[in-house]
Design a protein around this motif. Structure first.
Motif, PDB file in Angstrom:
ATOM      1  N   ALA A 192       7.957 -15.818  -6.836  1.00 32.78           N
ATOM      2  CA  ALA A 192       7.641 -15.102  -8.193  1.00 32.78           C
ATOM      3  C   ALA A 192       8.166 -13.613  -8.156  1.00 32.78           C
ATOM      4  O   ALA A 192       8.079 -13.195  -7.257  1.00 32.78           O
ATOM      5  N   VAL A 193       8.503 -13.228  -9.077  1.00 31.98           N
ATOM      6  CA  VAL A 193       8.664 -11.776  -9.684  1.00 31.98           C
ATOM      7  C   VAL A 193       7.792 -11.077 -10.754  1.00 31.98           C
ATOM      8  O   VAL A 193       7.451 -12.114 -11.695  1.00 31.98           O
ATOM      9  N   ALA A 194       7.670  -9.914 -10.776  1.00 31.01           N
ATOM     10  CA  ALA A 194       6.888  -9.533 -11.726  1.00 31.01           C
ATOM     11  C   ALA A 194       7.619  -8.797 -12.750  1.00 31.01           C
ATOM     12  O   ALA A 194       8.717  -8.380 -12.616  1.00 31.01           O
ATOM     13  N   ASN A 195       7.085  -8.637 -14.194  1.00 32.26           N
ATOM     14  CA  ASN A 195       7.679  -7.996 -15.131  1.00 32.26           C
ATOM     15  C   ASN A 195       6.705  -7.416 -15.817  1.00 32.26           C
ATOM     16  O   ASN A 195       5.511  -7.953 -16.145  1.00 32.26           O
ATOM     17  N   TYR A 196       7.022  -6.276 -16.403  1.00 26.71           N
ATOM     18  CA  TYR A 196       5.993  -5.227 -17.144  1.00 26.71           C
ATOM     19  C   TYR A 196       6.249  -5.012 -18.482  1.00 26.71           C
ATOM     20  O   TYR A 196       5.687  -3.916 -18.988  1.00 26.71           O
ATOM     21  N   ASP A 197       7.397  -5.678 -18.845  1.00 19.46           N
ATOM     22  CA  ASP A 197       7.827  -5.121 -20.295  1.00 19.46           C
ATOM     23  C   ASP A 197       6.887  -5.755 -21.288  1.00 19.46           C
ATOM     24  O   ASP A 197       5.948  -6.838 -21.242  1.00 19.46           O
ATOM     25  N   ALA A 243      13.984 -13.163 -15.653  1.00 23.06           N
ATOM     26  CA  ALA A 243      14.168 -14.357 -15.168  1.00 23.06           C
ATOM     27  C   ALA A 243      15.605 -14.992 -14.340  1.00 23.06           C
ATOM     28  O   ALA A 243      15.736 -15.472 -13.670  1.00 23.06           O
ATOM     29  N   LEU A 244      16.473 -14.541 -15.575  1.00 24.33           N
ATOM     30  CA  LEU A 244      17.976 -14.716 -14.930  1.00 24.33           C
ATOM     31  C   LEU A 244      18.368 -14.061 -13.907  1.00 24.33           C
ATOM     32  O   LEU A 244      19.157 -14.517 -12.934  1.00 24.33           O
ATOM     33  N   ASN A 245      18.119 -12.739 -13.555  1.00 23.92           N
ATOM     34  CA  ASN A 245      18.533 -11.984 -12.464  1.00 23.92           C
ATOM     35  C   ASN A 245      17.849 -12.427 -11.349  1.00 23.92           C
ATOM     36  O   ASN A 245      18.466 -12.441 -10.189  1.00 23.92           O
ATOM     37  N   ALA A 246      16.401 -13.007 -11.350  1.00 25.00           N
ATOM     38  CA  ALA A 246      15.911 -13.304 -10.091  1.00 25.00           C
ATOM     39  C   ALA A 246      16.005 -14.910  -9.865  1.00 25.00           C
ATOM     40  O   ALA A 246      16.375 -15.160  -8.577  1.00 25.00           O
ATOM     41  N   PHE A 247      16.227 -15.780 -10.863  1.00 23.01           N
ATOM     42  CA  PHE A 247      16.135 -17.147 -10.537  1.00 23.01           C
ATOM     43  C   PHE A 247      17.474 -17.911 -11.201  1.00 23.01           C
ATOM     44  O   PHE A 247      17.909 -19.020 -10.826  1.00 23.01           O
ATOM     45  N   GLY A 248      18.136 -17.345 -12.222  1.00 23.14           N
ATOM     46  CA  GLY A 248      19.515 -17.762 -12.493  1.00 23.14           C
ATOM     47  C   GLY A 248      19.275 -18.806 -13.600  1.00 23.14           C
ATOM     48  O   GLY A 248      20.268 -19.270 -14.408  1.00 23.14           O
ATOM     49  N   ARG A 249      18.251 -19.247 -14.052  1.00 21.76           N
ATOM     50  CA  ARG A 249      17.955 -19.998 -15.275  1.00 21.76           C
ATOM     51  C   ARG A 249      16.359 -19.819 -15.834  1.00 21.76           C
ATOM     52  O   ARG A 249      15.811 -19.136 -15.303  1.00 21.76           O
ATOM     53  N   ILE A 250      16.290 -20.522 -16.901  1.00 22.99           N
ATOM     54  CA  ILE A 250      14.884 -20.444 -17.748  1.00 22.99           C
ATOM     55  C   ILE A 250      14.796 -21.938 -18.257  1.00 22.99           C
ATOM     56  O   ILE A 250      15.395 -22.492 -18.848  1.00 22.99           O
ATOM     57  N   ASP A 251      13.487 -22.462 -17.608  1.00 23.47           N
ATOM     58  CA  ASP A 251      13.124 -23.901 -17.892  1.00 23.47           C
ATOM     59  C   ASP A 251      11.773 -23.933 -18.814  1.00 23.47           C
ATOM     60  O   ASP A 251      11.837 -24.698 -19.637  1.00 23.47           O
ATOM     61  N   ILE A 252      10.785 -23.030 -18.445  1.00 23.84           N
ATOM     62  CA  ILE A 252       9.571 -23.096 -19.072  1.00 23.84           C
ATOM     63  C   ILE A 252       9.197 -21.894 -19.709  1.00 23.84           C
ATOM     64  O   ILE A 252       9.351 -20.730 -18.856  1.00 23.84           O
ATOM     65  N   VAL A 253       8.739 -21.749 -20.722  1.00 26.15           N
ATOM     66  CA  VAL A 253       8.070 -20.470 -21.387  1.00 26.15           C
ATOM     67  C   VAL A 253       6.473 -20.621 -21.833  1.00 26.15           C
ATOM     68  O   VAL A 253       6.386 -21.587 -22.624  1.00 26.15           O
ATOM     69  N   ILE A 254       5.526 -20.071 -21.200  1.00 29.72           N
ATOM     70  CA  ILE A 254       4.219 -20.124 -21.793  1.00 29.72           C
ATOM     71  C   ILE A 254       3.774 -18.863 -22.463  1.00 29.72           C
ATOM     72  O   ILE A 254       3.681 -17.734 -21.935  1.00 29.72           O
ATOM     73  N   ASN A 255       3.976 -19.017 -23.847  1.00 29.67           N
ATOM     74  CA  ASN A 255       3.514 -17.861 -24.541  1.00 29.67           C
ATOM     75  C   ASN A 255       2.189 -17.527 -24.622  1.00 29.67           C
ATOM     76  O   ASN A 255       1.246 -18.146 -25.282  1.00 29.67           O
ATOM     77  N   ASN A 256       1.595 -17.071 -23.744  1.00 34.14           N
ATOM     78  CA  ASN A 256      -0.042 -16.631 -23.542  1.00 34.14           C
ATOM     79  C   ASN A 256      -0.462 -15.359 -23.809  1.00 34.14           C
ATOM     80  O   ASN A 256      -1.613 -15.079 -24.009  1.00 34.14           O
ATOM     81  N   ALA A 257       0.313 -14.244 -23.828  1.00 36.76           N
ATOM     82  CA  ALA A 257      -0.114 -12.999 -24.062  1.00 36.76           C
ATOM     83  C   ALA A 257      -0.876 -12.813 -25.222  1.00 36.76           C
ATOM     84  O   ALA A 257      -0.399 -13.462 -26.359  1.00 36.76           O
ATOM     85  N   GLY A 258      -1.889 -12.045 -25.507  1.00 35.68           N
ATOM     86  CA  GLY A 258      -2.718 -11.874 -26.795  1.00 35.68           C
ATOM     87  C   GLY A 258      -3.658 -10.886 -26.472  1.00 35.68           C
ATOM     88  O   GLY A 258      -4.074 -10.501 -25.374  1.00 35.68           O
TER      89      GLY A 258
END
Length: 441
Positions: free
Chosen positions: A69-74, A86-101
């Motif tokens: 895992a990696v953290a992001n504070y943006d 995500a791309l810098n750390a793992f090279g791809r993006i498969d799943i997005v969970i829009n959970n912030a609220g």
């Protein structure tokens, strides 16, 4: 025992993952092999301040358990930065969970522009910005799973939450549209309305109820919807306390009056609001087509009485139906496949669909040809020529029909561009999709 749903090497971005639901999502995805981007600005439940410790703590939990895992504070408004992490750390993006609220609860008369705008920026703009930043990566990879987090307040409204409920229903509309745009590229998008204990719900739920609403009860549905084996898309689910339910839109059969007036509406009100014979449109095409059918005085509700077709003359004739191929029409291949499906599953389709169709096709040479599909009588049949008794008529070009039936052309797009015309019983018209699915076109 069924196999465990794993996410080995899948990369998942979870917003608002520093606590509550987001944290539990992150831990469970990582436990099942996913590489996790833990995004959290570290604000209060009302959207104030920031603190990197929330995301760091969850990342450390995952790493301590052997996960990645990696953290992001943006801020979620900076979706491009989150995606780049995500791309810098793992090279791809498969799943997005829009959970912030966040919550800025206040009665509408006392609501400020800031109360409205801040909730919009986090819930709607944030989900848009992150999803948009990840979308083309998913399209290029021909794979994606996206979750939009709605709520009961969005689906039904809630006193003191005009801002929150508006944004939460907006996410349902975004989810429904993206599910259609992503279908051809294996991108599934669904909306959930979770009931779970969190910082946000502590202020609106009593303690005894919060104990029943553990975030752990919501996570299994989200993991299922995000798994590569799951095809569900464009749906809404309510989930909480170990309970899962799918939600759909329902409308009454309605009343059409070519000379509509306020008085005629008053006099027809009991029929307008009656759900004795409801319809369940699942997209704009079904909705608009149903209205147009009513305007054309063609029934959209209830069964249309038709005369049963004559039984086959003999068992031999039934075993060897006439060819449905017509030279010069690409649609012939589709109808031949449907004929094979009817031959093996006709009785089940008749029981399920109970409808009679006429499909009028025009080829590139300008020649027109009709096919009739009877899924109302006996074991079903398909023949060349006009239907003697029909409940639905579909008119479409040869190439467009093939494109629609093979999933290469969206039916709604074809309808809006007048490439596809539907008249008759719209409830039955929508069931034609069952034939496509059975035929594996």
């Amino acid at each position: 025992m069924s196999s465990e749903l794993l996410f080995t090497d899948r990369v998942v971005i979870i917003t608002g993952a520093g606590g509550g639901l987001g944290r539990v999502y992150a831990l469970e995805f990582a436990k099942r092999g996913a590489k996790v981007v833990v995004n959290d600005l570290g604000t209060s439940s009302s959207g104030e301040g920031n603190n990197a410790k929330a995301a760091d703590k969850v990342v450390n939990e995952i790493k301590a358990a052997g996960g990645q895992a990696v953290a992001n504070y943006d801020s979620v408004e900076d979706g491009e930065k989150i995606a780049q992490t995500a791309l810098n750390a793992f090279g791809r993006i498969d799943i997005v969970i829009n959970n912030a609220g966040i919550l800025r609860d206040v009665s509408f008369g006392k609501m400020t522009d800031q109360d409205w705008d801040l909730v919009y920026r986090v819930h709607v703009k944030g989900a848009y910005k992150l999803t948009r930043a990840c979308w083309n990566h998913m399209r290029d990879n021909k794979y994606g799973r996206i979750i939009m987090t709605s709520s009961a307040a969005g689906l039904y409204g809630n006193f003191g939450q005009a801002n929150y409920s508006s944004m939460k229903l907006a996410l349902v509309g975004l989810s429904n549209t993206l599910s259609q745009e992503g279908k051809a590229r294996n991108i599934n998008v669904n909306a959930i309305a979770p009931v779970a204990g969190s910082r946000m719900t502590e202020s609106v739920m009593p303690p005894e109820i919060l104990q029943m609403m553990k975030p752990e009860f919501v996570v299994p549905l989200v993991l299922y919807l995000c798994h590569e084996s799951t095809t569900e898309s464009g749906s809404i689910f309510e989930v909480g306390a170990g309970w899962v339910s799918k939600v759909r839109f329902q409308r009454s059969a309605g009343v059409h009056n070519g000379n509509i007036t306020p008085e005629s509406i008053r006099d027809s009100w009991s029929q307008i609001e009656s759900f004795d014979n409801p319809q369940y449109p699942t997209n704009a095409t079904e909705s608009v087509s149903g209205i147009l059918s009513a305007v054309n005085n063609k029934p959209t509700t209830g069964p249309v009485l038709v005369k049963p077709t004559k039984p086959a003359a003999s068992a031999a004739a039934a075993a060897a139906p006439a060819s449905v191929k017509v030279d010069g029409f690409k649609a012939s291949e589709i109808f031949e496949q449907i004929q094979r499906t009817i031959a093996t599953d006709g009785a089940a389709l008749v029981k399920k669909i109970n409808g009679a169709y006429q499909i009028d096709i025009k080829n590139d040479a300008g020649k027109s040809q009709s096919w009739s599909i009877d899924l109302k009588n006996g074991n079903g049949s398909i023949t060349v020529g006009p239907a003697t008794a029909k409940q639905v008529t579909i008119t479409v070009g040869d190439e467009d029909f093939v494109q629609i039936m093979t999933g290469k052309l969206n039916a709604q797009t074809a309808f809006m561009k007048s490439k596809l015309k539907i008249s008759g019983n719209m409830n039955l018209a929508t069931k034609l999709g069952a034939i496509m699915q059975k035929s594996k076109l």
